[in-house]
Design a protein around this motif. Structure first.
Motif, PDB file in Angstrom:
ATOM      1  N   HIS A 251      -4.271  29.619  -9.459  1.00 57.40           N
ATOM      2  CA  HIS A 251      -3.292  29.930  -8.508  1.00 57.40           C
ATOM      3  C   HIS A 251      -3.208  28.807  -7.059  1.00 57.40           C
ATOM      4  CE1 HIS A 251      -1.146  33.206 -10.092  1.00 57.40           C
ATOM      5  NE2 HIS A 251      -2.146  33.968  -9.719  1.00 57.40           N
TER       6      HIS A 251
ATOM      7  N   VAL B 109      -0.196  35.904  -4.095  1.00 54.48           N
ATOM      8  CA  VAL B 109      -0.200  36.521  -5.641  1.00 54.48           C
ATOM      9  C   VAL B 109      -1.315  37.502  -5.724  1.00 54.48           C
ATOM     10  CG1 VAL B 109       0.048  35.887  -7.772  1.00 54.48           C
ATOM     11  CG2 VAL B 109       0.581  34.132  -6.220  1.00 54.48           C
TER      12      VAL B 109
ATOM     13  N   GLU C 216      -3.300  40.527  -7.928  1.00 52.95           N
ATOM     14  CA  GLU C 216      -3.249  40.918  -9.228  1.00 52.95           C
ATOM     15  C   GLU C 216      -3.703  42.532  -9.457  1.00 52.95           C
ATOM     16  OE1 GLU C 216      -2.706  38.292 -10.583  1.00 52.95           O
ATOM     17  OE2 GLU C 216      -3.571  36.811  -9.004  1.00 52.95           O
TER      18      GLU C 216
ATOM     19  N   GLU D  74       1.971  33.337 -12.614  1.00 47.68           N
ATOM     20  CA  GLU D  74       1.132  34.083 -13.585  1.00 47.68           C
ATOM     21  C   GLU D  74       0.899  33.723 -15.053  1.00 47.68           C
ATOM     22  OE1 GLU D  74      -0.978  35.945 -12.157  1.00 47.68           O
ATOM     23  OE2 GLU D  74       0.158  36.340 -10.393  1.00 47.68           O
TER      24      GLU D  74
ATOM     25  N   TYR E 176      -0.547  39.972 -19.076  1.00 40.95           N
ATOM     26  CA  TYR E 176      -0.145  39.799 -17.682  1.00 40.95           C
ATOM     27  C   TYR E 176       0.818  38.561 -17.393  1.00 40.95           C
ATOM     28  CZ  TYR E 176      -1.039  40.082 -12.727  1.00 40.95           C
ATOM     29  OH  TYR E 176      -0.626  40.179 -11.415  1.00 40.95           O
TER      30      TYR E 176
ATOM     31  N   HIS F  91      -8.616  32.442 -12.578  1.00 37.98           N
ATOM     32  CA  HIS F  91      -7.271  32.626 -12.349  1.00 37.98           C
ATOM     33  C   HIS F  91      -6.961  32.498 -10.805  1.00 37.98           C
ATOM     34  CE1 HIS F  91      -3.909  35.676 -13.289  1.00 37.98           C
ATOM     35  NE2 HIS F  91      -3.823  35.429 -12.109  1.00 37.98           N
TER      36      HIS F  91
HETATM   37 ZN   LIG Z   1      -2.388  35.929 -10.308  1.00 38.64          ZN
END
Ligand SMILES: [Zn+2]
Length: 271
Positions: free
Chosen positions: A175, A131, A133, A232, A225, A171
């Protein structure tokens, strides 16, 4: 051929595995019970000032988890960045703050890769295994059952500013928590007193509400976001839960309640 040597060999292998598991468990228990040094505490006071808001009863838990994290995770620095203890400590503290009062652990995280600043990549976003960003300049990325990649510049700022609603370490480690189920889909391993139906309803209601607000040009308390997808949204909602807990509780009380159960924390009460 007699079976005796094979039986003896099998017993030795089993015995070795049992001994290794017991040793690992003891090492883990010892690390979890070990406090930080005065020097480490002073460093954290400067690097992650939000820890001051942690209830005193949770402080020993946090310190033990930081020690376990530092023992388990190997850090690598790239592009001329010189790896220092303060980098390891800041990342470990921010990651462990998420799960300070939770029984889950970052079982699959073995490496953290640090870059001086934003990381350039040519890969597409969210390719199923990782994932990302951002577009081609990333503040961080989280690989399923793999490393966490971080811009040190962003990780440092995230620790220093506890209430701007942005924290790349939290963040990416959100995940990691999400991916412990084997699927990174916004549904982490829940606590015993949580139902998946209750979690999905709160998250989906908040997500759909969030997408509408973003599409209508509003500035919700949760980072826009998060409108990209469910995973997310879980990551940015987690950061909001820790960095803007009162606003989240006011705007999305059902979501706040689910996150409070998941993390067994109520930051709106101690912010
Ligand atoms: Zn993310």
């Amino acid at each position: 051929m007699t079976l005796a040597p094979i039986i003896v060999l099998a017993l030795m292998v089993v015995g070795g595995l049992v001994f290794r598991n017991i040793s690992r468990r003891r090492r883990r228990e010892r690390l979890l019970a070990t406090p930080l040094t005065d020097e480490q505490r002073q460093m954290l006071e400067r690097l992650v000032p939000a820890l001051r808001h942690l209830p005193p009863s949770l402080r020993p838990k946090l310190e033990g988890k930081i020690n376990l994290f530092l023992d388990q995770v190997t850090f690598h620095a790239y592009q001329g960045l010189e790896l220092r203890d303060e980098m390891r400590l800041s990342v470990a503290a921010q990651a462990c703050l998420l799960i300070v009062n939770s029984p889950v652990w970052y079982e699959t995280v073995r490496t953290v890769l640090l870059y001086p600043s934003t990381i350039r990549t040519s890969r597409n976003r969210d390719d199923g295994f990782v994932v990302h960003e951002g577009e081609t300049h990333l503040a961080g990325e989280s690989w399923t059952r793999g490393p966490v990649v971080l811009s040190w510049d962003h990780a440092l700022k995230g620790g220093l500013d506890a209430d701007d609603g942005h924290n790349v370490v939290m963040h990416e480690f959100a995940h990691q928590l999400d991916s412990l189920t084997g699927h990174t889909n916004g549904i982490p391993i829940l606590r015993k007193d949580q139902s998946y139906a209750g979690w999905e309803k709160a998250m989906l209601d908040a997500y759909n509400d969030h997408v509408k607000r973003v599409e209508n040009g509003h500035r919700p308390v949760i980072d826009p976001y998060g409108a990209i997808n469910h995973q997310e949204f879980f990551a940015v909602a987690t950061v909001t839960f820790f960095e803007k807990p009162r606003e989240l509780k006011r705007d999305e009380p059902a979501l706040y309640a689910q996150l409070a159960k998941l993390f067994a924390l109520d930051p709106a009460e101690c912010a």
